[in-house]
Design an enzyme around this catalytic site. Structure first.
Site, PDB file in Angstrom:
ATOM      1  CG  HIS A  54      -3.936   0.430   6.630  1.00 40.46           C
ATOM      2  ND1 HIS A  54      -3.870   1.000   7.881  1.00 40.46           N
ATOM      3  CD2 HIS A  54      -2.755   0.750   6.014  1.00 40.46           C
ATOM      4  CE1 HIS A  54      -2.709   1.636   8.011  1.00 40.46           C
ATOM      5  NE2 HIS A  54      -2.016   1.499   6.889  1.00 40.46           N
ATOM      6  CG  HIS A 109       3.757  -1.554  11.597  1.00 38.96           C
ATOM      7  ND1 HIS A 109       4.576  -0.463  11.790  1.00 38.96           N
ATOM      8  CD2 HIS A 109       3.091  -1.315  10.442  1.00 38.96           C
ATOM      9  CE1 HIS A 109       4.406   0.408  10.801  1.00 38.96           C
ATOM     10  NE2 HIS A 109       3.507  -0.096   9.967  1.00 38.96           N
ATOM     11  CG  ASP A 128       0.555  -1.065   7.838  1.00 39.27           C
ATOM     12  OD1 ASP A 128       1.439  -1.887   8.127  1.00 39.27           O
ATOM     13  OD2 ASP A 128       0.765   0.158   7.761  1.00 39.27           O
ATOM     14  CG  HIS A 175      -0.401   0.144   2.526  1.00 37.88           C
ATOM     15  ND1 HIS A 175       0.367  -0.821   3.116  1.00 37.88           N
ATOM     16  CD2 HIS A 175      -0.472   1.156   3.425  1.00 37.88           C
ATOM     17  CE1 HIS A 175       0.745  -0.418   4.322  1.00 37.88           C
ATOM     18  NE2 HIS A 175       0.256   0.790   4.538  1.00 37.88           N
ATOM     19  CG  HIS A 195       0.141   4.480   4.565  1.00 34.28           C
ATOM     20  ND1 HIS A 195      -0.633   3.722   5.421  1.00 34.28           N
ATOM     21  CD2 HIS A 195      -0.686   5.431   4.055  1.00 34.28           C
ATOM     22  CE1 HIS A 195      -1.869   4.209   5.437  1.00 34.28           C
ATOM     23  NE2 HIS A 195      -1.927   5.238   4.619  1.00 34.28           N
ATOM     24  CG  ASP A 225       4.950   3.050   7.403  1.00 36.56           C
ATOM     25  OD1 ASP A 225       4.029   3.522   6.694  1.00 36.56           O
ATOM     26  OD2 ASP A 225       4.750   2.128   8.232  1.00 36.56           O
ATOM     27  CG  HIS A 226       4.122   0.137   4.325  1.00 38.91           C
ATOM     28  ND1 HIS A 226       3.954  -1.151   4.758  1.00 38.91           N
ATOM     29  CD2 HIS A 226       3.715   0.935   5.348  1.00 38.91           C
ATOM     30  CE1 HIS A 226       3.453  -1.150   5.987  1.00 38.91           C
ATOM     31  NE2 HIS A 226       3.295   0.116   6.365  1.00 38.91           N
TER      32      HIS A 226
HETATM   33 FE    FE Z   1       2.729   0.961   8.168  1.00 35.63          FE
HETATM   34 ZN    ZN Z   2       0.088   1.833   6.475  1.00 34.98          ZN
END
Ligand code: FE
Ligand code: ZN
Length: 267
Positions: free
Chosen positions: A120, A178, A140, A62, A64, A66-67
């Site tokens: 998400h 995570h 996530d 996805h 985001h 942090d990915h």
């Molecule tokens: Fe994340």
């Molecule tokens: Zn995420």
């Protein structure tokens, strides 16, 4: 044409920690590697270098940061395809995927199937490896003992996505993105205090963290037994939420799920 020395080298999955609590997953055969959700390039490059691995693919779940944040820098070092969701607005994706699409990961003897798991984010996908040693890379969506926040989707969408993942073979290893397990399980215990499997899981996972080990991967079997966001149809969970004044006593399962997610946001 010469045959490879090892026709079907065994695949391993390596956890590359990043930021505070992310796991970037490196799937490798000792020579080639694919990375799932590289939010940061530096720890991936370091892991590749220290193990003598060559990156052959990037897989994204996805949009985001942090990915996906490490993708541009990884592409500077390795000219590799970027697999990712068709509908999550990620510009760097070269091979868009959605429900039912199959891929063979370049450089690895690894076939994966994509699943749509909105909630998400709306375009979120997961990757499944079927067969004798099943794997799930779910970003996530499903976490060990919990689930992702509903940034874009509805409770009904997320509940359906988690139902889909819960229906995978029980032995499926769950590689989520995570390390939220202990805080998820604290919430799970508040929601289902009499669940014996859950009560047994808490000290087992806490011990792993005390030893400095990841609690991930989990398994679908363990999540089905202990994760309230998969178990939202259980009468005991609905009753606990009603007692806490979070839902009506006769609430529908999706309303219970929505109340669970909302409660967890403030727990
Ligand atoms: Fe994340
Ligand atoms: Zn995420």
């Amino acid at each position: 044409m010469s045959k490879p020395l090892i026709p079907n080298p065994a695949l391993s999955v390596l956890a590359v920690p990043a930021f505070n609590d992310n796991y970037l997953w490196l799937i490798h055969d000792g020579t080639h590697a694919a990375v799932v959700d590289p939010g940061d390039a530096q720890p991936v490059l370091a892991a590749l270098r220290s193990r003598g691995l060559t990156l052959t693919a990037i897989l994204l779940t996805h949009h985001h940061a942090d990915h996906i944040g490490g993708v541009p820098q990884l592409l500077q070092h390795y000219d590799v395809p970027v697999f990712g969701p068709r509908h999550d607005g990620i510009a760097v994706v070269t091979h868009p995927l959605g429900e039912g699409d199959q891929l063979t990961v370049p450089g690895l003897h690894l076939d994966l199937a994509a699943l749509d798991v909105p909630g998400h984010t709306l375009g979120h996908i997961a990757y499944v490896r079927n067969g004798a040693a099943p794997w799930l890379f779910c970003g996530d969506t499903l976490f060990a003992g919990g689930c992702g926040r509903l940034f874009e989707g509805t409770p009904a969408q997320m509940a359906a996505s988690l139902d889909k993942l819960a229906a995978l073979p029980p032995a499926t290893q769950v590689f989520c993105a995570h390390e939220y397990t202990l805080s998820n399980l604290r919430f799970a215990l508040a929601v289902e205090p009499s669940n014996e499997a859950l009560r047994a899981r808490v000290p087992a996972e806490a011990a792993k963290r005390e030893r400095g080990e990841p609690t991930v991967p989990s398994t679908i079997a363990l999540e089905r037994a202990t994760n309230p966001f998969i178990r939202y149809r259980e009468t005991a969970i609905a009753q606990q939420l009603a007692q806490a004044g979070k839902v009506a006593a006769d609430a529908a399962p999706v309303a219970v799920f929505a109340a669970l997610r909302e409660w967890k946001n403030h727990f």
